[in-house]
Design an enzyme around this catalytic site. Structure first.
Site, PDB file in Angstrom:
ATOM      1  N   LYS A  85      -3.573  -0.949  -7.774  1.00 40.14           N
ATOM      2  CA  LYS A  85      -3.710   0.246  -6.938  1.00 40.14           C
ATOM      3  C   LYS A  85      -4.550   1.307  -7.642  1.00 40.14           C
ATOM      4  O   LYS A  85      -5.412   1.940  -7.019  1.00 40.14           O
ATOM      5  CB  LYS A  85      -2.325   0.791  -6.588  1.00 40.14           C
ATOM      6  CG  LYS A  85      -1.560  -0.079  -5.601  1.00 40.14           C
ATOM      7  CD  LYS A  85      -0.092   0.292  -5.509  1.00 40.14           C
ATOM      8  CE  LYS A  85       0.646  -0.679  -4.600  1.00 40.14           C
ATOM      9  NZ  LYS A  85       2.107  -0.488  -4.609  1.00 40.14           N
ATOM     10  N   GLN A 123       7.121   3.097  -6.385  1.00 34.65           N
ATOM     11  CA  GLN A 123       6.965   1.649  -6.489  1.00 34.65           C
ATOM     12  C   GLN A 123       8.341   0.967  -6.530  1.00 34.65           C
ATOM     13  O   GLN A 123       9.180   1.283  -7.356  1.00 34.65           O
ATOM     14  CB  GLN A 123       6.166   1.297  -7.743  1.00 34.65           C
ATOM     15  CG  GLN A 123       5.911  -0.190  -7.930  1.00 34.65           C
ATOM     16  CD  GLN A 123       4.995  -0.755  -6.864  1.00 34.65           C
ATOM     17  OE1 GLN A 123       3.976  -0.171  -6.524  1.00 34.65           O
ATOM     18  NE2 GLN A 123       5.360  -1.912  -6.324  1.00 34.65           N
ATOM     19  N   ASP A 175       3.100   5.380   1.762  1.00 42.36           N
ATOM     20  CA  ASP A 175       3.608   4.088   2.243  1.00 42.36           C
ATOM     21  C   ASP A 175       3.891   4.091   3.736  1.00 42.36           C
ATOM     22  O   ASP A 175       4.093   3.035   4.337  1.00 42.36           O
ATOM     23  CB  ASP A 175       4.885   3.723   1.484  1.00 42.36           C
ATOM     24  CG  ASP A 175       4.666   2.587   0.498  1.00 42.36           C
ATOM     25  OD1 ASP A 175       3.625   1.907   0.600  1.00 42.36           O
ATOM     26  OD2 ASP A 175       5.527   2.378  -0.364  1.00 42.36           O
TER      27      ASP A 175
END
Length: 302
Positions: free
Chosen positions: A61, A105, A128
């Site tokens: 990422k 995460q 997200d």
């Protein structure tokens, strides 16, 4: 004289190439904005503990952020960090004007409950797209940050001119990460949607009705070729590591039995190289979208 029929081979839906295209478009847009004297967009990824897979995901990422021109404000906290300390860090990032997207995460260490921490993220920085506020916006077909993996699936369908409108769609899996938002996005696109799951009495019969199948169950090669309607579009969200019987080495497979399905489906996503890269691309897309909203800049979904 009998004519031998050629084996049908499904069109491969290349998520990796589309992800690169989206990231290139985002990079161009960010370059335009920074050339005008604006700051670059910022993404903060919070990683707690030392889960090896999480470390790889976060590195990927951050590398993708660099390619697009997004500044990374990553934090790696010790696995013993308390929920209170993490909550305070999320509050700090919520208040930081340089940060447009925040991602916690997963998975977290066993002593931490992810739900209250995820709820603490500002919905407008929810990279997200999983905050209840954003899921509520999806239910109401309102503008908002969308869940990355199902949004990536919808982008693949759009790129390859696969219109869900009027189609029968079956989503296999009902998780809040993929299954439920996926069904809502397909419904928003005017598909008739069925969600199948572990209590579905005859899964094969249900799947066989589908023009579009989205497999998101996390079980390797569970959906076999005989469960597919000929000509169906097969979208494989699963990423499972199994041992190759021939080489004895590990390999990645999806939830679809690809070798059989490719001869039945009209279009299919490979694993790897299908939906996976799109998840990261949509994470970056959400971050840039949040930035554009903050700065009142035009930003249409690509």
């Amino acid at each position: 004289m009998a004519t031998q029929m050629a084996t049908q081979t499904a069109r491969l839906l290349d998520g990796k190439a589309l992800a690169q295209k989206i990231q290139s478009q985002l990079a161009d847009r960010v370059a335009e904005w920074t050339a005008e004297g604006r700051r670059a967009p910022g993404l903060a990824v919070l990683r707690i503990g030392d889960d090896p897979a999480s470390a790889v995901y976060v590195r990927n990422k951050e590398r993708s952020c660099e390619q697009v021109g997004i500044v990374s404000f990553g934090q790696h906290l010790d696995g013993n960090t308390s929920a209170e300390t993490i909550a305070a860090e999320i509050d700090r990032l919520n208040a930081d004007d340089r940060v447009d997207g925040i991602l916690l995460q997963l998975p977290l260490p066993a002593h931490l409950d992810p739900v209250p921490l995820l709820l603490r993220i500002d919905p407008d920085k929810d990279a997200d797209g999983l905050h209840p506020t954003n899921l509520g916006r999806l239910v109401r077909s309102e503008t908002g940050l969308r869940s990355c993996t199902p949004a990536g699936v919808m982008a693949i369908l759009k790129e390859y001119d696969i219109d869900p409108s009027g189609k029968q769609a079956v989503v296999i899996g009902r998780s809040i990460l993929v299954g439920k938002p996926m069904a809502l996005m397909l419904l928003e696109a005017n598909a008739t949607v069925t969600i199948a799951h572990s209590r579905t009495p005859d899964l094969a019969a249900t799947v066989r009705q589908a023009d579009i199948v989205v497999a998101a169950v996390g079980r390797p090669q569970m959906i076999t070729a005989d469960m597919l309607k000929p000509g169906a579009v097969a979208i494989d969200v699963g990423i499972n590591r199994i041992e190759d019987a021939t080489t004895g080495k590990g390999k990645l497979v999806g939830d679809l039995e690809f070798d059989g399905a490719v001869a039945i489906a009209s279009s299919i996503t490979p694993v790897p190289g299908g939906v996976g890269p799109m998840t990261v691309a949509m994470l970056l897309h959400n971050t840039v979208r949040s930035y554009a909203q903050t700065h009142n800049l035009p930003f249409e979904s690509d």
